[in-house]
Design an enzyme around this catalytic site. Structure first.
Site, PDB file in Angstrom:
ATOM      1  N   LYS A 230      -5.093   4.417 -10.993  1.00  0.00           N
ATOM      2  CA  LYS A 230      -5.937   3.682 -10.051  1.00  0.00           C
ATOM      3  C   LYS A 230      -6.471   2.386 -10.651  1.00  0.00           C
ATOM      4  O   LYS A 230      -6.576   2.232 -11.867  1.00  0.00           O
ATOM      5  CB  LYS A 230      -7.060   4.588  -9.521  1.00  0.00           C
ATOM      6  N   ARG A 265      -4.457  15.425  -9.501  1.00  0.00           N
ATOM      7  CA  ARG A 265      -3.384  14.759  -8.747  1.00  0.00           C
ATOM      8  C   ARG A 265      -2.847  13.592  -9.562  1.00  0.00           C
ATOM      9  O   ARG A 265      -3.618  12.738  -9.998  1.00  0.00           O
ATOM     10  CB  ARG A 265      -3.961  14.272  -7.406  1.00  0.00           C
TER      11      ARG A 265
END
Ligand code: 8Y7
Length: 294
Positions: A230, A265
């Protein structure tokens, strides 16, 4: 904190299967948005996606998260028919070839329903079932559900995220969504929660939530953490390369595991599995001895 509170919930279940979370499970990300460089058509794309999913399973993934619509800021929305045309062949083929827990990353009730009929076990909804009819659809499927916090909507959520107290606000939102699921008849054994790193959050918000992860993991439901690659790491390191993002993701995965996360995840399944192996080995040296590596 007491030993009981430190022990997170031990499993999550769909009508079809039960996933043991006494050790954190790696969820491998499988994006099935069309590849502009591929001219092989949908069949070729399906085969490639299933092959990637099976590779991730071989590398340690216990959940495969199948997504047909990008949630990146500025991504083009797709209608339900197109989303289904992307994900259904993949779910059907993967279910035929593997017993892995399959997750469907969608916000659309119609997609939830069809994906679960095709073999999905978990509905991963970045809207936490706020679309009209989504709670009812999810309840009917018998699937497990991941309720994720997001402030705003993907297109604009990073423009000016603001909270009174990010931990309290996210906690209150997730509590309300859990209550909505319970009221619709979804039992706790089918629920997990996710603070939604990067979804309407500044770097400081993300770090504050990560630091306070125990607030979430000390509750009755498993916690999913999604930080893979991210942009928070781009910002934190002031570095715009993929290895930097992956390094940050892996270190954050270690922190998350140490703080009771049940599901991680990730795009990088092999590396994340290694991180969890280390966390396990440090937590319990018996594991090393009994594996013959001691
Ligand atoms: C998350 C997610 C994405 C996350 C859950 C990305 C679909 C953006 N992030 N689902 N989805 N949690 N539950 O960068 O953090 O992977 S998409």
């Amino acid at each position: 904190m007491s030993e009981i509170a430190k022990t997170p919930p031990r499993f999550i279940a769909s009508a079809r299967a039960r996933l043991d979370l006494r050790e954190p499970a790696v969820m491998g990300i499988l994006n099935v948005t069309p590849d502009s460089f591929s001219d092989g058509g949908r069949f070729v794309e399906t085969e490639r996606a299933v092959t990637h999913a099976l590779d991730m399973v071989a590398q340690g993934a216990r959940i495969i998260d199948v997504g047909g619509e990008s949630t990146r800021p500025g991504a083009t929305p797709v209608d339900a028919d197109e989303e289904l045309a992307r994900v259904l062949p993949v779910i059907e083929a993967l279910r035929a070839r593997s017993d892995v827990f399959i997750s469907i990353d969608t916000v659309k009730p119609q997609v939830m329903q069809a994906a679960c009929a095709a073999g999905a076990d978990l509905i991963n909804d970045v809207m936490a079932l706020r679309a009209p009819g989504a709670v009812e659809a999810a309840a009917r499927t018998g699937a497990a559900v991941c309720l994720m916090h997001m402030q705003g909507e993907p297109r604009t959520m990073q423009q000016a995220p603001a909270y009174d107290d990010v931990v309290t606000d996210v906690r209150a939102f997730l509590d309300a969504r859990v209550a909505a699921c319970r009221a619709a008849g979804v039992p706790d054994e089918r629920l997990c929660i996710d603070p939604g790193f990067g979804f309407g959050k500044t770097l400081t918000h993300n770090l504050t939530l990560m630091r306070a992860l125990d607030v979430f993991t000390s509750g009755p439901l498993p916690v999913l953490v999604g930080v893979s690659r991210k942009s928070m790491f781009k910002q934190l390191f002031d570095a715009d390369d993929m290895p930097s993002r992956i390094n940050g993701s892996l270190a954050a995965a270690f922190w998350a595991a140490q703080h009771g996360a049940g599901i991680i995840r990730t795009h990088d399944v092999r590396e994340t599995t290694q991180v969890l192996t280390l966390a396990r080995a440090l937590a319990d040296n018996q594991a090393m001895a009994s594996s013959g590596k001691g």
